[in-house]
Design a protein around this motif. Structure first.
Motif, mmCIF file in Angstrom:
data_model
loop_
_atom_site.group_PDB
_atom_site.id
_atom_site.type_symbol
_atom_site.label_atom_id
_atom_site.label_comp_id
_atom_site.label_asym_id
_atom_site.label_seq_id
_atom_site.Cartn_x
_atom_site.Cartn_y
_atom_site.Cartn_z
ATOM 1 N N ASP A 7 1.446 -1.262 0.055
ATOM 2 C CA ASP A 7 0.364 0.149 -0.113
ATOM 3 C C ASP A 7 0.634 1.847 -0.257
ATOM 4 O OD1 ASP A 7 -2.434 -0.975 -0.068
ATOM 5 O OD2 ASP A 7 -2.453 -1.655 2.174
ATOM 6 N N GLU A 8 2.017 1.004 1.265
ATOM 7 C CA GLU A 8 2.893 2.153 0.559
ATOM 8 C C GLU A 8 3.064 2.318 -0.531
ATOM 9 O OE1 GLU A 8 4.386 2.446 5.547
ATOM 10 O OE2 GLU A 8 4.885 0.906 4.285
ATOM 11 N N PHE A 9 3.798 1.568 -0.859
ATOM 12 C CA PHE A 9 4.139 1.184 -2.166
ATOM 13 C C PHE A 9 3.855 1.685 -3.163
ATOM 14 C CE2 PHE A 9 6.238 -0.375 -7.011
ATOM 15 C CZ PHE A 9 6.799 -0.330 -6.317
ATOM 16 N N ARG A 10 2.544 1.459 -3.405
ATOM 17 C CA ARG A 10 0.876 2.250 -4.322
ATOM 18 C C ARG A 10 1.505 4.086 -4.377
ATOM 19 N NH1 ARG A 10 -2.475 -0.764 -2.835
ATOM 20 N NH2 ARG A 10 -2.244 -2.604 -3.936
ATOM 21 N N GLU A 11 1.072 4.073 -2.854
ATOM 22 C CA GLU A 11 1.166 5.743 -2.984
ATOM 23 C C GLU A 11 2.657 6.639 -3.283
ATOM 24 O OE1 GLU A 11 1.131 6.948 1.397
ATOM 25 O OE2 GLU A 11 -0.888 5.624 1.652
ATOM 26 N N LEU A 12 3.351 5.612 -3.215
ATOM 27 C CA LEU A 12 4.331 6.464 -3.581
ATOM 28 C C LEU A 12 4.862 6.597 -5.296
ATOM 29 C CD1 LEU A 12 7.787 6.737 -3.101
ATOM 30 C CD2 LEU A 12 8.213 4.331 -3.709
ATOM 31 N N VAL A 13 4.175 5.141 -6.255
ATOM 32 C CA VAL A 13 3.938 5.144 -7.525
ATOM 33 C C VAL A 13 3.106 6.042 -7.836
ATOM 34 C CG1 VAL A 13 3.520 3.574 -9.291
ATOM 35 C CG2 VAL A 13 5.195 2.630 -7.738
ATOM 36 N N THR A 14 1.991 6.194 -6.908
ATOM 37 C CA THR A 14 0.926 6.852 -7.778
ATOM 38 C C THR A 14 2.003 8.675 -7.554
ATOM 39 O OG1 THR A 14 -0.777 5.661 -6.366
ATOM 40 C CG2 THR A 14 -1.130 8.559 -7.161
ATOM 41 N N ALA A 15 2.905 8.554 -6.152
ATOM 42 C CA ALA A 15 3.249 10.479 -5.814
ATOM 43 C C ALA A 15 4.289 10.526 -7.091
ATOM 44 C CB ALA A 15 4.309 10.176 -4.783
ATOM 45 N N MET A 16 4.939 9.411 -7.866
ATOM 46 C CA MET A 16 5.826 9.598 -9.105
ATOM 47 C C MET A 16 4.880 10.360 -10.503
ATOM 48 S SD MET A 16 7.550 5.611 -8.837
ATOM 49 C CE MET A 16 8.596 5.563 -10.343
ATOM 50 N N THR A 17 3.434 10.375 -10.941
ATOM 51 C CA THR A 17 2.621 10.783 -10.865
ATOM 52 C C THR A 17 2.090 12.089 -10.825
ATOM 53 O OG1 THR A 17 0.518 9.796 -10.668
ATOM 54 C CG2 THR A 17 2.150 8.406 -11.897
ATOM 55 N N ALA A 18 2.629 13.099 -9.621
ATOM 56 C CA ALA A 18 2.131 14.004 -9.687
ATOM 57 C C ALA A 18 2.715 15.703 -10.283
ATOM 58 C CB ALA A 18 2.568 14.204 -7.964
ATOM 59 N N ASN A 19 1.802 15.950 -9.870
ATOM 60 C CA ASN A 19 2.171 17.474 -11.115
ATOM 61 C C ASN A 19 3.339 18.256 -10.157
ATOM 62 O OD1 ASN A 19 0.395 17.603 -13.343
ATOM 63 N ND2 ASN A 19 -1.640 18.016 -11.959
ATOM 64 N N ASP A 20 3.209 17.834 -8.558
ATOM 65 C CA ASP A 20 3.094 18.583 -8.121
ATOM 66 C C ASP A 20 5.203 18.612 -8.381
ATOM 67 O OD1 ASP A 20 5.630 19.264 -5.715
ATOM 68 O OD2 ASP A 20 4.276 20.680 -5.180
ATOM 69 N N ASN A 21 6.385 19.338 -9.073
ATOM 70 C CA ASN A 21 7.334 18.623 -9.335
ATOM 71 C C ASN A 21 8.391 17.969 -8.499
ATOM 72 O OD1 ASN A 21 7.572 19.361 -12.165
ATOM 73 N ND2 ASN A 21 8.393 20.799 -12.399
ATOM 74 N N ASP A 22 8.558 18.670 -7.185
ATOM 75 C CA ASP A 22 9.254 17.833 -6.169
ATOM 76 C C ASP A 22 9.032 16.814 -5.291
ATOM 77 O OD1 ASP A 22 10.853 20.434 -5.942
ATOM 78 O OD2 ASP A 22 9.851 22.047 -4.891
ATOM 79 N N ALA A 23 7.410 17.158 -5.459
ATOM 80 C CA ALA A 23 6.970 15.732 -4.760
ATOM 81 C C ALA A 23 7.405 14.428 -5.519
ATOM 82 C CB ALA A 23 5.634 15.237 -4.997
#
Length: 148
Positions: free
Chosen positions: A26-42
């Protein structure tokens, strides 16, 4: 009243690379989701952590990616992205997926891909799946890790 500050409640605390190896699915899924974020730093922070995981716990990464790709509750975009990431791991310099250190992970990835090829109904996921399977098979056949 409920207007007071609640320290930490609802705030997303990023996982440090030291704890990345202990990440659950579940944490890994959140990490992969964050890799698609619009926020460049995130996005950059998530990509750095992901790359750290690939370098240090590649077997876990591959296991989680194939599980995410098969998870119909994960959403089409995330399932497709998991397959792209798995394909990219297969194409990496040094071909870590073909390493004997990957052990049972290789068998899990192979059986997961074969199962998905047989059963996947979503056209967009199937498209990514075929490319991913071809890349993974090419690497593993060359390393004599997919003789069947």
């Amino acid at each position: 009243g409920g207007g007071g500050r609640r320290r930490g409640a609802g705030a997303h605390q990023p996982t440090t690379p030291r704890t990345a190896a202990k990440m659950d699915i579940d944490e890994f899924r959140e990490l992969v989701t964050a890799m698609t974020a619009n926020d460049n730093d995130a996005r950059r922070q998530a990509e750095d952590m992901y790359n750290d995981m690939v370098a240090n716990v590649c077997d876990t990464v591959c296991d989680y990616l194939i599980r995410m790709a098969a998870d119909t509750d994960a959403g089409l975009m995330l399932r497709q992205f998991a397959l792209v990431l798995l394909k990219n791991v297969a194409r990496m310099q040094g071909e870590p997926l073909a390493s004997p250190a990957m052990g049972d992970t290789v068998d899990n990835v192979k059986s997961g891909l074969v199962h998905l090829v047989r059963h996947e109904q979503e056209k967009l996921v199937r498209h990514r799946l075929i490319y991913c399977t071809a890349e993974v098979a090419a690497v593993l056949v060359k390393a004599d890790r997919w003789p069947d």
